[in-house]
Design a protein around this motif. Structure first.
Motif, short mmCIF file in Angstrom:
data_model
loop_
_atom_site.label_atom_id
_atom_site.label_comp_id
_atom_site.label_asym_id
_atom_site.label_seq_id
_atom_site.Cartn_x
_atom_site.Cartn_y
_atom_site.Cartn_z
N ILE A 16 84.42 53.24 56.84
CA ILE A 16 84.21 51.84 57.25
C ILE A 16 84.79 51.57 58.63
O ILE A 16 84.87 50.42 59.09
N SER A 20 87.65 46.27 57.72
CA SER A 20 86.90 45.87 56.52
C SER A 20 85.48 45.47 56.87
O SER A 20 85.20 44.95 57.96
N LEU A 21 84.57 45.74 55.91
CA LEU A 21 83.17 45.38 56.11
C LEU A 21 82.98 43.87 56.07
O LEU A 21 83.58 43.16 55.25
N ALA A 65 75.59 48.71 58.18
CA ALA A 65 76.84 48.03 57.79
C ALA A 65 77.52 47.50 59.06
O ALA A 65 77.45 48.13 60.13
N ASN A 67 81.26 45.76 60.72
CA ASN A 67 82.64 45.26 60.61
C ASN A 67 82.95 44.47 61.88
O ASN A 67 82.03 44.14 62.65
#
Length: 517
Positions: A16, A20-21, A65, A67
Motif C-alpha cells: 500500500i 493507508s488506502l 488503488a 493513497n
C-alpha cells in the motif's frame, strides 16, 4: 430473473506504499485500450456491481488503488458481457384438429443478453395431469405440430426459452382438444304403424371428442333404391308420416358433430301397415229359417294382405272366414225376428271398422238396410287466442245415412304416441285449454251420428312457443274494476246522504221560525 449488471471483484494491493488506502478507482471502456473512470469504491470493499451496462455488449474493466501519495497503475484488464434469463415466449396458442394439436408462439422480447438457444415445450394430459417435457426445439422453431395425441382427450401446453445461460419463466398455458367425426349411430330400427313409420336409433359409441349436435336421415324406396328425401333432427327418432301403407321404405342415419359427419349406418327397411277397409257390396237375403250374407273384397288391404273376414250378429262374433269365402248363410235364426249383422275384414295389423250394418228378417220379405256414418270433416284449421288453441272445421260433404249428432276431437302431444279423445262437441269449433304450455300438438276431428263415427281428418300440427303460451291474468285485471265499483258505491252513498240532509233541513227550518214567535 437474474439482476442486469456486471459484477466485479479484486484483491487488495500487496503493497500500500507506506500510507493507508483512501479508495479504489474503477475504469471501464468498450475497448481494452480506451478505459475511462467510472466509480469510486471505499477501501474496505473489493467488489462492485456495474448496473449501467447494455445487455449483450462487451465491456472492459481495470481497477487502481489510491493513497495520499497517489494512484497505482491499472490492474489487469478484464472483460465481461452482461447475461441474464430471457423473458418468456409470447402468445402461445393451440389449434386442434383430427388427431393433432398445432402449437405456436412468438420469440421473447428480451433474449437475456445472449441468443435464444432452444425452446422447451411441456405437455399435460387431461385436465389435472402433470406436465412433462414433450420436445426440445431449436431457436428457429416457433411452432410444433403434436400428432402424439388421442382424439377426445384434452391436453395443456406451456413453453419456455433458454439462452444457454438461463431458462425463462414459462409462458401462458393453452389447451388443445383433438377430435374427429363421430362413429355412426347404433341400433337403427323402423317401427311400423298406420300411415307412419317410426325411425329410431341410439347415440354413437364414440362421439369423436365433440358432442353430437344432430343426425341426418336419408330415405329411399327400398325396392328400387329411388331417393325420396332427407331430413335432419337433434333427437333420436323421427316419426315419418309421408308414407303410404304397404310400400317398403329404406332409411339410414349418420351423426354430426362440429368436426363433421360419421359414416352412414346400413339401410334398414320398414313398411307402414294399417287395418284394411270394410268389405264392399254387402247385401242380405232372407228366407225360411236362414239369412244369406254376401260381400266383396275391400278396396284397401291397409298395406298387408287381408287374412279373412268376420261375421257378427247382434254384436256377437259368429264366425271367422277364410279370404276365399265371400258369403255366409246363417241358419241359426228364427222366423219373424230381425237380426243385425256386421261384416269386417282383417289383416295382421287388425280389423276394419264396424260401420256397415245389414238387417236380416227370415221368413219375411227381404229387408236391406245399410247404415253409414258421416264422412270426413273438411278444412281443419287452428288459431291461437291468448295462448289457447282454437280449432275450426267445415261440415263433411257426405252426411251419412243419419243426421250428424256432433264431433269428436283427438289430440296427441309431440311426434310419438297415440291420439287421445279430448273433446266431444256439437258445433264445428273446439277450444283446447290443455295445450297452453310450450310444445307441439297434433289434432284430428271426426263426425258421428247414430250410425257410428266417421273417419278422422288428417292431423293438423300446432306449435306453441314460449312467447305464445297463455300467461296468468295480471292482478290489475281484477283490481281496476273492483276499485271503480267501490268508488261508484261511495259516490252513490255520498249523493244519498247529501240529499237526505237537504230534506231534513227543509223540514226543520219552519219549526225553528215558529219557536221564535
Amino acid at each position: 430473473m437474474e439482476s442486469k449488471h456486471n459484477h466485479l471483484e479484486w484483491d487488495p494491493p500487496e503493497d500500500i506504499g507506506g500510507s493507508s488506502l483512501q479508495n479504489y478507482l474503477i475504469y471501464r471502456g468498450t475497448r481494452s485500450d480506451d478505459l475511462k473512470f467510472l466509480y469510486f469504491q471505499a477501501p474496505s470493499q473489493t467488489f462492485k456491481d456495474d448496473g449501467s451496462v447494455e445487455p449483450g455488449r462487451m465491456y472492459y474493466y481495470a481497477v487502481t488503488a489510491r493513497n495520499k501519495v497517489g494512484e497505482s497503475p491499472f490492474s489487469e484488464v478484464v472483460s465481461s458481457i452482461m447475461r441474464y434469463a430471457p423473458t418468456q415466449p409470447l402468445n402461445l396458442s393451440a389449434i386442434s384438429g383430427m388427431g393433432f394439436v398445432n402449437v405456436s408462439w412468438i420469440a421473447p422480447v428480451d433474449n437475456g443478453g445472449s441468443d435464444i438457444l432452444r425452446y422447451e415445450l411441456y405437455r399435460s394430459e387431461g385436465t389435472d395431469g402433470e406436465y412433462s417435457l414433450l420436445v426440445s426445439l431449436s431457436n428457429i422453431s416457433l411452432y410444433f405440430n403434436d400428432t402424439s395425441v388421442n382424439n377426445g382427450v384434452p391436453y395443456n401446453y406451456k413453453i419456455r426459452g433458454n439462452n444457454s445461460f438461463f431458462d425463462s419463466v414459462f409462458s401462458n398455458v393453452v389447451s388443445g382438444y383433438p377430435a374427429t367425426v363421430p362413429d355412426g349411430p347404433s341400433d337403427l330400427e323402423v317401427v311400423s304403424g298406420d300411415n307412419y313409420l317410426d325411425v329410431r336409433w341410439d347415440v354413437p359409441a364414440f362421439d369423436g371428442g365433440y358432442p353430437v349436435t344432430s343426425y341426418m336421415i336419408e330415405k329411399v324406396h327400398f325396392d328400387n333404391g329411388t331417393f325420396i328425401e332427407k331430413f335432419q333432427t337433434s333427437s333420436l327418432s323421427v316419426n315419418d308420416t309421408n308414407v303410404t301403407n304397404g310400400v317398403r321404405y329404406g332409411y339410414r342415419v349418420r351423426a354430426i358433430n362440429q368436426i363433421g359427419s360419421s359414416p352412414f349406418t346400413d339401410w334398414v327397411e320398414g313398411k307402414p301397415i294399417g287395418v284394411p277397409s270394410i268389405p264392399i257390396g254387402g247385401n242380405v237375403r232372407s228366407g225360411d229359417g236362414y239369412v244369406q250374407l254376401n260381400w266383396q273384397m275391400p278396396e284397401s288391404d291397409g298395406g298387408s294382405p287381408v287374412i279373412g273376414f268376420r261375421v257378427y250378429r247382434n254384436g256377437t262374433l259368429m264366425r271367422d272366414l277364410e279370404l276365399s269365402i265371400l258369403s255366409y248363410n246363417d241358419t241359426t235364426v228364427e222366423n219373424g225376428k230381425v237380426y243385425e249383422y256386421i261384416i269386417t275384414s282383417f289383416n295382421e295389423k287388425g280389423e276394419s271398422p264396424r260401420i256397415v250394418i245389414l238387417y236380416g228378417h227370415p221368413k219375411g220379405s227381404t229387408i236391406i238396410i245399410e247404415k253409414h256414418p258421416p264422412g270426413v270433416p273438411g278444412n281443419l284449421r287452428y288459431q291461437l287466442n291468448q295462448g289457447k288453441i282454437v280449432l275450426n272445421w267445415d261440415e263433411p260433404e257426405y252426411k251419412g245415412t243419419s243426421e250428424i249428432i256432433g264431433y269428436l276431437v283427438y289430440m296427441k302431444v309431440g311426434d310419438h304416441g297415440e291420439f287421445d279423445l279430448v273433446g266431444r262437441v256439437k258445433v264445428r269449433s273446439f277450444v283446447d285449454t290443455n295445450g297452453t304450455v310450450p310444445g307441439i300438438y297434433y289434432y284430428r276431428v271426426s263426425a258421428f251420428s247414430s250410425d257410428g263415427e266417421g273417419n278422422r281428418t288428417d292431423p293438423v300440427r300446432v306449435e306453441i312457443k314460449d312467447e305464445e303460451a297463455s300467461k296468468p291474468t295480471p292482478i290489475w285485471f281484477y283490481l281496476v274494476p273492483a276499485v271503480v265499483l267501490i268508488c261508484l258505491v261511495i259516490l252513490i252513498a255520498v249523493v244519498l246522504v247529501v240529499k237526505r240532509r237537504g230534506a231534513e233541513q227543509k223540514v226543520l227550518a219552519p219549526q225553528g221560525h215558529i219557536a221564535e214567535e
